[in-house]
Design a protein around this motif. Structure first.
Motif, PDB file in Angstrom:
ATOM      1  N   LEU A  13       0.840  -1.209   0.000  1.00  0.00           N
ATOM      2  CA  LEU A  13       0.000   0.000   0.000  1.00  0.00           C
ATOM      3  C   LEU A  13       0.874   1.258   0.000  1.00  0.00           C
ATOM      4  CD1 LEU A  13      -3.149   0.903   0.566  1.00  0.00           C
ATOM      5  CD2 LEU A  13      -2.211   1.503   2.773  1.00  0.00           C
ATOM      6  N   LEU A  14       1.951   1.214   0.792  1.00  0.00           N
ATOM      7  CA  LEU A  14       2.838   2.378   0.865  1.00  0.00           C
ATOM      8  C   LEU A  14       3.557   2.606  -0.467  1.00  0.00           C
ATOM      9  CD1 LEU A  14       4.455   1.915   4.402  1.00  0.00           C
ATOM     10  CD2 LEU A  14       2.572   3.415   3.772  1.00  0.00           C
ATOM     11  N   LYS A 135       9.198   3.084   4.762  1.00  0.00           N
ATOM     12  CA  LYS A 135       8.449   1.818   4.672  1.00  0.00           C
ATOM     13  C   LYS A 135       8.907   0.846   5.775  1.00  0.00           C
ATOM     14  CE  LYS A 135      11.402  -0.099   0.979  1.00  0.00           C
ATOM     15  NZ  LYS A 135      12.375  -0.866   1.692  1.00  0.00           N
ATOM     16  N   ASP A 136      10.183   0.897   6.126  1.00  0.00           N
ATOM     17  CA  ASP A 136      10.687   0.011   7.187  1.00  0.00           C
ATOM     18  C   ASP A 136      10.190   0.449   8.565  1.00  0.00           C
ATOM     19  OD1 ASP A 136      12.028  -1.529   5.341  1.00  0.00           O
ATOM     20  OD2 ASP A 136      13.853  -0.337   5.453  1.00  0.00           O
ATOM     21  N   ARG A 137      10.123   1.780   8.738  1.00  0.00           N
ATOM     22  CA  ARG A 137       9.584   2.337   9.988  1.00  0.00           C
ATOM     23  C   ARG A 137       8.173   1.827  10.228  1.00  0.00           C
ATOM     24  NH1 ARG A 137       9.531   8.687   9.636  1.00  0.00           N
ATOM     25  NH2 ARG A 137       7.535   8.432  10.694  1.00  0.00           N
ATOM     26  N   ASP A 171       3.648   6.976  13.822  1.00  0.00           N
ATOM     27  CA  ASP A 171       3.836   5.722  13.079  1.00  0.00           C
ATOM     28  C   ASP A 171       2.652   4.783  13.335  1.00  0.00           C
ATOM     29  OD1 ASP A 171       6.418   6.559  12.327  1.00  0.00           O
ATOM     30  OD2 ASP A 171       7.277   5.731  14.158  1.00  0.00           O
ATOM     31  N   LYS A 172       2.227   4.738  14.597  1.00  0.00           N
ATOM     32  CA  LYS A 172       1.105   3.849  14.944  1.00  0.00           C
ATOM     33  C   LYS A 172      -0.161   4.293  14.217  1.00  0.00           C
ATOM     34  CE  LYS A 172       2.851   2.746  19.519  1.00  0.00           C
ATOM     35  NZ  LYS A 172       2.623   2.809  20.955  1.00  0.00           N
ATOM     36  N   ARG A 173      -0.326   5.615  14.136  1.00  0.00           N
ATOM     37  CA  ARG A 173      -1.506   6.145  13.421  1.00  0.00           C
ATOM     38  C   ARG A 173      -1.487   5.696  11.960  1.00  0.00           C
ATOM     39  NH1 ARG A 173      -1.490  11.412  16.141  1.00  0.00           N
ATOM     40  NH2 ARG A 173      -3.057  11.196  17.762  1.00  0.00           N
ATOM     41  N   VAL A 174      -0.283   5.782  11.345  1.00  0.00           N
ATOM     42  CA  VAL A 174      -0.169   5.385   9.932  1.00  0.00           C
ATOM     43  C   VAL A 174      -0.544   3.910   9.778  1.00  0.00           C
ATOM     44  CG1 VAL A 174       1.465   5.041   8.020  1.00  0.00           C
ATOM     45  CG2 VAL A 174       1.564   7.136   9.363  1.00  0.00           C
TER      46      VAL A 174
END
Ligand code: SF4
Length: 220
Positions: A13-14, A135-137, A171-174
């Motif tokens: 998706l990213l 993307k790794d984050r 990051d959690k939100r994403v």
């Protein structure tokens, strides 16, 4: 279709929302990459001690076939080992992690132990100049959310660089937003095509050019 979203769906998706859609509904095999060979090298090195080279080769050929032997040889030449990994005890490699609550699932590359704490480690190919790739984050954050942990590691195999990362709230939100988005794509919402350099070498180029977005996707 399985109601669980995979961490790999979030990664695609990213890359591109339409790519993720086609991967979910019309999956095509990807070309074997040097990174896949490096993953086998890493797993064998962490699991089999001195015997790792022959184990890695036989694992790789069993999965990807003899026709990819040259790719494996290239990966062996380019793989960089970091002594920093010796400070992380390998608990298990290729671990399935899931959250029934979030309906999220993924295969984590490794669980490591550092100062009596068990932490996730994911593998990457080449390291960026600073920090870690976005993307790794997000991928690491997805595993951290499922494991209820706030930090983990990324090992860049071609660079021989180990990075640690503390997951941030954004990051959690994403991750949570991406789970919802993938679910919509699973329910047949095909997003609008955006012109991008990524399209040139995309394996879904043909089908992508032949399909228009679904009407409802305009309102997502
Ligand atoms: S061709 Fe372009 S828009 Fe279509 S799926 Fe591939 S990257 Fe996405």
């Amino acid at each position: 279709m399985n109601e669980f979203v995979r961490v790999s769906d979030i990664a695609s998706l990213l890359f591109c929302q339409r790519y993720c859609y086609f991967n979910l509904h019309f999956p095509l095999e990807s070309q074997v990459s040097e990174f896949q060979a490096m993953k086998e090298i890493y797993f064998s090195w962490r699991n089999y001690g001195e015997d790792w080279k022959s184990k890695a080769e036989s694992r790789f050929l069993a999965i990807y076939g003899k026709e990819n032997l040259d790719l494996f040889k290239k990966a062996i030449k380019n793989f960089k080992f970091s002594s920093e990994l010796n400070n992380l005890k390998s608990i298990e490699t290729e671990v399935e992690v899931r959250s029934d609550k979030l309906k999220l699932i993924g295969v984590l590359d490794e669980v490591v132990e550092s100062f009596n704490e068990k932490l996730p480690l994911i593998l990457g190919f080449k390291a960026p100049d600073n920090e870690i790739w976005y993307k790794d984050r997000i991928k690491l954050s997805a595993f951290c959310i499922m494991l209820k942990i706030d930090k983990g590691y990324i090992y860049y195999c071609r660079s021989g660089i180990l990075k640690d990362y503390r997951v941030r709230i954004k990051d959690k939100r994403v991750v949570l937003k991406a789970i919802d988005r993938v679910r919509k794509l699973k329910n047949n919402f095909l997003p609008e095509k955006e012109k991008s350099n990524k399209c040139k070498n995309c394996k879904y180029n043909e089908i992508c050019n032949s399909k228009t977005e679904t009407f409802a996707s305009k309102f997502l």
